[in-house]
Design a protein around this motif. Structure first.
Motif, PDB file in Angstrom:
ATOM      1  N   GLY A   8       0.774  -1.233   0.000  1.00  9.60           N
ATOM      2  CA  GLY A   8       0.000   0.000   0.000  1.00  9.60           C
ATOM      3  C   GLY A   8       0.803   1.280   0.000  1.00  9.60           C
ATOM      4  O   GLY A   8       0.232   2.369  -0.079  1.00  9.60           O
ATOM      5  N   GLY A   9       2.121   1.159   0.105  1.00  9.67           N
ATOM      6  CA  GLY A   9       2.942   2.363   0.081  1.00  9.67           C
ATOM      7  C   GLY A   9       2.956   2.995  -1.296  1.00  9.67           C
ATOM      8  O   GLY A   9       2.465   2.422  -2.274  1.00  9.67           O
ATOM      9  N   LEU A  20      -2.153   1.583   4.298  1.00  7.36           N
ATOM     10  CA  LEU A  20      -1.217   0.484   4.328  1.00  7.36           C
ATOM     11  C   LEU A  20      -1.894  -0.773   4.855  1.00  7.36           C
ATOM     12  O   LEU A  20      -2.753  -0.698   5.737  1.00  7.36           O
ATOM     13  N   SER A  21      -1.487  -1.904   4.314  1.00  3.72           N
ATOM     14  CA  SER A  21      -1.996  -3.198   4.772  1.00  3.72           C
ATOM     15  C   SER A  21      -0.823  -4.081   5.182  1.00  3.72           C
ATOM     16  O   SER A  21       0.284  -3.946   4.657  1.00  3.72           O
ATOM     17  N   SER A  78      -5.002  -9.600   9.315  1.00 10.23           N
ATOM     18  CA  SER A  78      -4.406  -8.407   8.724  1.00 10.23           C
ATOM     19  C   SER A  78      -4.569  -7.198   9.637  1.00 10.23           C
ATOM     20  O   SER A  78      -5.510  -7.121  10.427  1.00 10.23           O
ATOM     21  N   VAL A  79      -3.653  -6.264   9.489  1.00 15.06           N
ATOM     22  CA  VAL A  79      -3.710  -4.999  10.199  1.00 15.06           C
ATOM     23  C   VAL A  79      -3.532  -3.889   9.169  1.00 15.06           C
ATOM     24  O   VAL A  79      -2.865  -4.091   8.146  1.00 15.06           O
ATOM     25  N   TYR A  80      -4.144  -2.735   9.422  1.00 12.15           N
ATOM     26  CA  TYR A  80      -4.151  -1.646   8.466  1.00 12.15           C
ATOM     27  C   TYR A  80      -3.725  -0.347   9.134  1.00 12.15           C
ATOM     28  O   TYR A  80      -3.862  -0.180  10.352  1.00 12.15           O
ATOM     29  N   LEU A  81      -3.246   0.576   8.314  1.00 16.51           N
ATOM     30  CA  LEU A  81      -2.921   1.915   8.788  1.00 16.51           C
ATOM     31  C   LEU A  81      -3.467   2.903   7.768  1.00 16.51           C
ATOM     32  O   LEU A  81      -2.935   3.025   6.666  1.00 16.51           O
ATOM     33  N   CYS A  96       5.311  -3.185   9.666  1.00 17.85           N
ATOM     34  CA  CYS A  96       4.390  -3.706  10.663  1.00 17.85           C
ATOM     35  C   CYS A  96       5.122  -4.754  11.501  1.00 17.85           C
ATOM     36  O   CYS A  96       6.098  -5.361  11.047  1.00 17.85           O
ATOM     37  N   ALA A  97       4.649  -4.918  12.717  1.00 20.07           N
ATOM     38  CA  ALA A  97       5.295  -5.808  13.664  1.00 20.07           C
ATOM     39  C   ALA A  97       4.248  -6.473  14.543  1.00 20.07           C
ATOM     40  O   ALA A  97       3.142  -5.954  14.695  1.00 20.07           O
ATOM     41  N   ALA A  98       4.608  -7.623  15.123  1.00 20.69           N
ATOM     42  CA  ALA A  98       3.690  -8.358  15.983  1.00 20.69           C
ATOM     43  C   ALA A  98       4.387  -8.766  17.262  1.00 20.69           C
ATOM     44  O   ALA A  98       5.595  -9.049  17.271  1.00 20.69           O
TER      45      ALA A  98
END
Length: 127
Positions: A8-9, A20-21, A78-81, A96-98
């Motif tokens: 997504g960048g 961003l995904s 998934s995580v999004y911004l 992204c980080a977990a």
């Protein structure tokens, strides 16, 4: 294999928006807390936003509060911004980080506390 994959960048003008995904790859992170960090050239990696496993708690860096929104869909792992009103100073590689634990206002979200990372996606904001 990279456990998290960002997308997504891109290049956007100041005032514009990007989403961003970050998707899991090769294993599941649906019960992990997630976060976004960014790193500009010549600077240290810095925290942007974090979210707990359920999505019920979020935390933001002061520099993005009110402009960025972190969210997640566990069914998609998934995580999004969502980034609105982007500024040239937002230009960076976004990661992204977990982690097992949610880090927010009471536990400092330092990058060393996250065990799993993506390869990053470039965001460039032109003035």
């Amino acid at each position: 294999q990279v456990p998290l994959v960002e997308s997504g960048g891109g290049l956007v003008q100041a005032g514009g928006s990007l989403r961003l995904s970050c998707a899991a790859s090769g294993r599941t992170f649906s019960d992990y807390a997630k976060a976004w960090f960014r790193q500009a050239p010549g600077k240290e990696r810095e925290f942007v936003a974090s979210i707990n496993w359920s999505g019920g708690s979020t935390y933001y860096a002061d520099s993005v509060k009110g402009r960025f929104t972190i969210s997640r869909v566990n069914a998609k792992d998934s995580v999004y911004l969502q980034m609105n009103n982007l500024k040239p100073e937002d230009t960076a590689v976004y990661y992204c980080a977990a982690a097992i634990t949610f880090y927010g206002s009471d536990r400092r979200p330092d990058s060393t506390r996250y065990n799993y990372w993506g390869q990053g996606t470039q965001v460039t904001v032109s003035s």
